[in-house]
Design an enzyme around this catalytic site. Structure first.
Site, mmCIF file in Angstrom:
data_model
loop_
_atom_site.group_PDB
_atom_site.id
_atom_site.type_symbol
_atom_site.label_atom_id
_atom_site.label_comp_id
_atom_site.label_asym_id
_atom_site.label_seq_id
_atom_site.Cartn_x
_atom_site.Cartn_y
_atom_site.Cartn_z
ATOM 1 N N GLY A 124 0.806 -1.219 -0.192
ATOM 2 C CA GLY A 124 -0.395 0.416 0.515
ATOM 3 C C GLY A 124 0.719 1.249 0.355
ATOM 4 C CD GLN B 1 3.134 5.687 2.604
ATOM 5 O OE1 GLN B 1 2.085 4.551 2.105
ATOM 6 N NE2 GLN B 1 4.462 5.190 3.318
ATOM 7 C CB CYS C 105 5.394 2.465 7.342
ATOM 8 S SG CYS C 105 4.722 3.539 6.844
ATOM 9 C CG LEU C 106 6.577 0.538 1.269
ATOM 10 C CD1 LEU C 106 5.791 1.202 -0.471
ATOM 11 C CD2 LEU C 106 7.476 0.093 1.319
ATOM 12 C CG HIS D 189 -0.487 1.026 7.807
ATOM 13 N ND1 HIS D 189 0.197 1.189 8.116
ATOM 14 C CD2 HIS D 189 0.384 1.920 6.408
ATOM 15 C CE1 HIS D 189 1.421 1.687 7.950
ATOM 16 N NE2 HIS D 189 1.692 1.763 6.718
ATOM 17 C CD GLU D 190 -0.952 2.449 3.019
ATOM 18 O OE1 GLU D 190 -0.943 3.684 2.799
ATOM 19 O OE2 GLU D 190 -0.415 2.024 3.234
ATOM 20 C CG HIS E 278 0.265 6.662 5.697
ATOM 21 N ND1 HIS E 278 1.806 7.360 6.031
ATOM 22 C CD2 HIS E 278 0.386 5.623 5.544
ATOM 23 C CE1 HIS E 278 2.362 6.351 6.034
ATOM 24 N NE2 HIS E 278 1.788 4.824 5.513
HETATM 25 ZN ZN ZN Z 1 2.654 3.709 5.815
#
Ligand code: ZN
Length: 193
Positions: free
Chosen positions: A43, A48, A91-92, A133-134, A137
């Site tokens: 995701g 991000q 997380c990226l 989670h997304e 963000h």
């Molecule tokens: Zn993340």
């Protein structure tokens, strides 16, 4: 477009709802999927990639061949939460960091897709976790914000490493100051929100 890492200020920005879907937005979404697959993620949220929009992409298989599992959530809203479950998250924007996070187990979510159509889904397991989670963000929230203080203590050194790396990249001029980053987000918001 590139993925920004903690503690980039855009990760703390509360994103704004999009007003329309057009070719330029579809191109952005295509780039987001590319970056997500290249980083082996499942995701990726607009924050991000330094964009101030309520938008995220998801493919819970993480496999670019499985195009049918690609999902785009525009202006998503969670309408129902049920139960509680713990599961590992990464997380990226905090690569290499993983922790167990407690969240509602099942959710109902409403959003718009890339065709501008309203979609709704009842989710559990990994899709429910990934969507939460997304969506966090988009509200400027990270998975580490959910951790109890004891767990956060364990990760303190790793988190500090990200902060030091960010500071040195900023000193090298690779990242703008808070004011210029903020001005850019406001310009982008005026275009589409
Ligand atoms: Zn993340």
């Amino acid at each position: 477009m590139q993925i920004v890492q903690y503690p980039h200020p855009t990760l703390r920005h509360v994103s704004k709802p999009l007003k329309r879907v057009d070719a330029e937005l579809r191109a952005m979404v295509g780039q987001m999927f590319e970056l997500m697959y290249a980083a082996s993620g499942i995701g990726l949220a607009a924050n991000q990639v330094d964009l101030p929009y309520r938008l995220f992409v998801l493919n819970t298989s993480g496999d670019r061949q499985q195009k049918e599992l690609e999902q785009v959530f525009i202006n998503p809203v969670i309408t129902r939460r049920q139960g509680s479950a713990e599961g590992e998250e990464g997380c990226l924007s905090l690569p290499g960091l993983y922790a167990e996070v407690k969240r509602p187990e099942k959710i109902s979510v409403q959003a718009y897709n890339l065709q501008g159509e309203e979609i709704s889904a009842d989710l559990d397991d990994l899709p429910a976790r990934a969507v939460q989670h997304e969506l966090d963000h988009l509200n400027g929230k990270l998975f580490i914000d959910h951790l109890p203080p004891t767990k956060l203590m364990e990760l303190r050194d790793a988190i500090r490493e990200f902060e030091l790396e960010f500071d040195s990249r900023r000193q090298r001029g690779e990242i703008g100051d808070d004011q210029s980053l903020r001005a850019r987000l406001l310009d982008l918001e005026q275009l589409r929100t």
